[in-house]
Design an enzyme around this catalytic site. Structure first.
Site, PDB file in Angstrom:
ATOM      1  N   ARG A 132     -76.704 -15.258  24.720  1.00 54.52           N
ATOM      2  CA  ARG A 132     -75.843 -14.151  25.160  1.00 54.52           C
ATOM      3  C   ARG A 132     -74.478 -14.178  24.483  1.00 54.52           C
ATOM      4  O   ARG A 132     -73.790 -13.154  24.403  1.00 54.52           O
ATOM      5  CB  ARG A 132     -75.692 -14.130  26.694  1.00 54.52           C
ATOM      6  N   LYS A 156     -80.704   2.785  13.082  1.00 53.87           N
ATOM      7  CA  LYS A 156     -80.941   3.849  12.120  1.00 53.87           C
ATOM      8  C   LYS A 156     -81.112   3.251  10.713  1.00 53.87           C
ATOM      9  O   LYS A 156     -81.989   2.451  10.513  1.00 53.87           O
ATOM     10  CB  LYS A 156     -79.809   4.863  12.197  1.00 53.87           C
TER      11      LYS A 156
HETATM   12  C1  PLP Z   1     -78.227   6.696  17.336  1.00 59.27           C
HETATM   13  C2  PLP Z   1     -76.760   6.764  17.226  1.00 59.27           C
HETATM   14  C3  PLP Z   1     -75.947   6.058  18.115  1.00 59.27           C
HETATM   15  C4  PLP Z   1     -76.494   5.230  19.252  1.00 59.27           C
HETATM   16  O1  PLP Z   1     -77.227   4.166  18.785  1.00 59.27           O
HETATM   17  P1  PLP Z   1     -78.401   3.414  19.621  1.00 59.27           P
HETATM   18  O2  PLP Z   1     -78.800   2.330  18.715  1.00 59.27           O
HETATM   19  O3  PLP Z   1     -79.458   4.444  19.892  1.00 59.27           O
HETATM   20  O4  PLP Z   1     -77.762   2.929  20.879  1.00 59.27           O
HETATM   21  C5  PLP Z   1     -74.577   6.142  17.938  1.00 59.27           C
HETATM   22  N1  PLP Z   1     -74.041   6.882  16.959  1.00 59.27           N
HETATM   23  C6  PLP Z   1     -74.791   7.593  16.098  1.00 59.27           C
HETATM   24  C7  PLP Z   1     -74.122   8.404  15.038  1.00 59.27           C
HETATM   25  C8  PLP Z   1     -76.175   7.555  16.198  1.00 59.27           C
HETATM   26  O5  PLP Z   1     -76.923   8.258  15.343  1.00 59.27           O
END
Ligand code: PLP
Length: 398
Positions: free
Chosen positions: A55, A206
């Protein structure tokens, strides 16, 4: 900023890797252990020092990944988190305390906007929404309690690029912490700390991981800020699971080749769509007709692979178009190897009223595409047949 003169792709492979290699392993091993035996020499003044625990995000896997991420954007330090939202919320909750205010760009990622609107008010944190394009209007939103300014490198789904240079300068001039969500650009195309931003935040779910198989986040910046955000994360608990850390570490090694390829495919597809009579408008900052093209060209090394299009036949044509596509998958998220598509008015922005969507410029017929790594010729042929099929529907119904 730390300086590592090696090329970006060399850093992707070698920065942060342990020296010497662990038992010679070429790939950083996966350390699944929750806890680590304390070395009394390392513990020094007390057992708390030197304690390694999942953690606390300080296992050997976390250390290697965090050093690599810091090197990629020229930061002193980095912290990985359980998701992009964990990085965003933990960073905001470290920079802002009860009574403080933040200047926030109007059209932020839905989760971030929801957090600022729904959670911050309960915590006594005020939000002042700004037009991030209009630097002259920011000063009147400043109060003695303003602590930070928060923007995104490119907005979703219209790919607007605000006056980022001025955001960093304004923050310095007024003693604010400048925070940017760099998810859409990735460090391949943009390194915000070089422009003077304090904290660069990513959803590593992403492009950074790029394979649509983990959730992760990161924040990169000066060691003192990262130390404070880490301390807060240790309490809030949004640590990155070691297996996800291992996969992110693996995904990052190909970030350069993936994103450069995606930049090219994104540009080819944007150009193809912009020339098609069934398409009313393409939103992609790489096109010379995009309102922020000149700014994006000056700041970024590439324009990414997320774009959106308005179909001439309205929302019916948009839905027909998406269901006629054979390669892109109808799904949220972006930045992975698979091409994905969705209609923001029906998904990510469905909770807004039609008027709110209109004020943000999100039309009902807007379709977002996240271009993956398939052959671009196949993607264009698929878009072509799908556009042809929705045009025949449009002409049959008139
Ligand atoms: C997907 C996304 C997030 C959030 O990310 P998670 O990994 O889904 O928590 C934040 N900012 C942008 C620009 C995103 O595309």
């Amino acid at each position: 900023m730390t300086t590592d003169a090696r090329g970006f792709d060399t850093k992707l492979i070698h920065a942060g890797e342990p020296h010497p290699r662990i038992r010679g392993a070429v790939v950083m091993p996966l350390f699944q252990s929750v806890t680590y035996e304390i070395d009394p020499a390392e513990a020094g003044g007390g057992y708390h020092h030197g304690a390694r625990y999942i953690r606390l995000n300080n296992t050997p896997g976390h250390d290697a990944l965090q050093s690599k991420l810091a090197a990629l954007e020229g930061g002193q330090a980095a912290l990985v988190t359980a998701s992009g939202m964990a990085a965003i919320t933990t960073s905001l909750l470290t920079v802002l305390s009860s009574g403080d205010r933040v200047l926030a760009q109007r059209c932020l990622y839905g989760g971030t906007m929801g957090f600022l609107k729904d959670e911050c008010s309960h915590l006594g944190i005020g939000v002042d929404w700004i037009d991030a394009d209009d630097a002259g209007s920011w000063e009147k939103s400043l109060t003695p309690a303003t602590r930070a300014i928060y923007v995104e490198a490119m907005t979703n789904p219209l790919l607007e690029v605000c006056n980022l240079e001025e955001v960093a300068r304004f923050a310095r001039a007024h003693g604010l912490v400048s925070m940017i969500d760099n998810t859409f650009a990735t460090p391949v195309n943009f390194r915000p700390l070089e422009l003077g931003f304090d904290l660069s935040i990513h959803s590593c779910t992403k492009y950074m991981n790029g394979h649509d198989d983990i959730a992760a986040g990161a924040v990169i910046g000066p060691a003192d800020w990262i130390g404070r955000i880490t301390h807060r994360l240790n309490h809030l608990g949004g640590c990155l699971d070691p297996h996800a850390a291992f996969l992110l570490h693996r995904g990052l090694k190909t970030l350069g080749v993936r994103v450069r390829h995606q930049n090219e495919s994104g540009m080819s597809i944007a150009r193809y769509l912009a020339a098609h009579p069934g398409v009313a408008r393409v939103h992609y900052p790489g096109l010379t007709g995009h309102p922020d093209h000149a700014r994006a060209k000056g700041l970024f090394d590439g324009f990414g692979s997320t774009l959106s299009v308005e179909l001439s036949g309205g929302p019916v044509a948009a839905d027909r178009f998406m269901s006629a596509l054979r390669i892109p998958i109808l799904a949220p998220s972006l930045g992975g190897v698979d091409t994905l598509t969705m209609r923001p008015a029906a998904t990510s922005h469905a909770n807004l009223t039609p008027q709110e969507r209109a004020s943000l410029g999100i039309r009902d017929e807007l379709v977002r595409l996240s271009v993956g790594l398939e052959s671009v010729e196949d993607l264009i042929a698929d878009l072509d047949q799908a556009l042809a099929s929705c045009r025949s529907v449009a002409s049959a119904s008139t």
